[in-house]
Design a protein around this motif. Sequence first.
Motif, PDB file in Angstrom:
ATOM      1  N   PRO A  61       0.814  -1.213   0.000  1.00  0.00           N
ATOM      2  CA  PRO A  61       0.000   0.000   0.000  1.00  0.00           C
ATOM      3  C   PRO A  61       0.852   1.269   0.000  1.00  0.00           C
ATOM      4  N   ALA A  62       0.467   2.216  -0.799  1.00  0.00           N
ATOM      5  CA  ALA A  62       1.006   3.584  -0.771  1.00  0.00           C
ATOM      6  C   ALA A  62       2.526   3.617  -0.683  1.00  0.00           C
ATOM      7  N   ASN A  63       3.053   4.276   0.355  1.00  0.00           N
ATOM      8  CA  ASN A  63       4.498   4.491   0.463  1.00  0.00           C
ATOM      9  C   ASN A  63       5.160   3.522   1.441  1.00  0.00           C
ATOM     10  N   ASP A  64       4.521   2.383   1.680  1.00  0.00           N
ATOM     11  CA  ASP A  64       5.054   1.431   2.651  1.00  0.00           C
ATOM     12  C   ASP A  64       5.668   0.215   1.962  1.00  0.00           C
ATOM     13  N   ARG A  85       1.289  -2.436  -6.702  1.00  0.00           N
ATOM     14  CA  ARG A  85       1.434  -1.203  -5.926  1.00  0.00           C
ATOM     15  C   ARG A  85       0.096  -0.561  -5.574  1.00  0.00           C
ATOM     16  N   ASP A  88      -0.411   3.086  -6.611  1.00  0.00           N
ATOM     17  CA  ASP A  88       0.583   4.120  -6.308  1.00  0.00           C
ATOM     18  C   ASP A  88       1.565   4.258  -7.469  1.00  0.00           C
ATOM     19  N   ARG A  90       3.843   7.046  -7.396  1.00  0.00           N
ATOM     20  CA  ARG A  90       4.797   8.054  -6.923  1.00  0.00           C
ATOM     21  C   ARG A  90       6.033   7.441  -6.276  1.00  0.00           C
ATOM     22  N   HIS A  91       5.859   6.354  -5.534  1.00  0.00           N
ATOM     23  CA  HIS A  91       6.935   5.841  -4.694  1.00  0.00           C
ATOM     24  C   HIS A  91       7.605   4.616  -5.319  1.00  0.00           C
ATOM     25  N   THR A 139       9.596   4.080  -1.061  1.00  0.00           N
ATOM     26  CA  THR A 139       8.833   3.544   0.055  1.00  0.00           C
ATOM     27  C   THR A 139       9.733   3.446   1.289  1.00  0.00           C
TER      28      THR A 139
END
Length: 221
Positions: A61-64, A85, A88, A90-91, A139
């Motif tokens: 998830p997201a930036n993790d 991802r 996402d 971005r990361h 991340t």
Amino acid sequence: MARYVTGAPPPSLDPAVVALLEKAETATIGHWRHWGFVDRRVAPLLPRRRVAGTAFTVMLPANDGTMLAHALDHLRPGDVLVVDRLGDRRHACIGGGLAVAAQAAGAVAAVVDGPCTDLEEIEEAGFPVWCRGLAPVTTQIFDMGGAMNVPVSIGGAVVMPGDAVICDNSGVLVLPPGEAEAEARRAIETQARGAETARRVAAGELRMGVVSGATARVTGG
């Protein structure tokens, strides 16, 4: 509390089937099959030889990147690390360090539905990566949850743990393991016929319009 899901490791593909898949061009199979292909924007970071292996799936998830770091310790020789991802873009979840770790575990490639980073380090390691380009923002270990060896979605293609994955310069194809050998053999036979046809066209023995049937359709003959 973060939720983590860890599925059972899938059976690895038969090495003989993998050897066949490594000879099968994704673009050849694309002549008759229209599903299982990952979005073309998931592309090789660098031109690579064709690789094939068993899908080992991860969902982040997201930036993790917590689950990915954990999953690296469970990769097996011949696996293709496949990372969903969850939208996402971005990361970057894989850089030089994680690429080296995946390679050390025996993984043959990574396919990421998002960006990666550290191009020079990945190139130096010689680890094949297919992804959505590069990003400098990465991340971190944020303990937000994730999953490993569960069904994922990569560039519009559903990937099940244990699926056969072919990666080459044309793109990425995912096949159910029960269909992989037949598709690979058909591709290899088709490629051999195509090479012979190309040789005869180059020698002036055949015309492509006639061979393909296009001329007959245009002229009505």
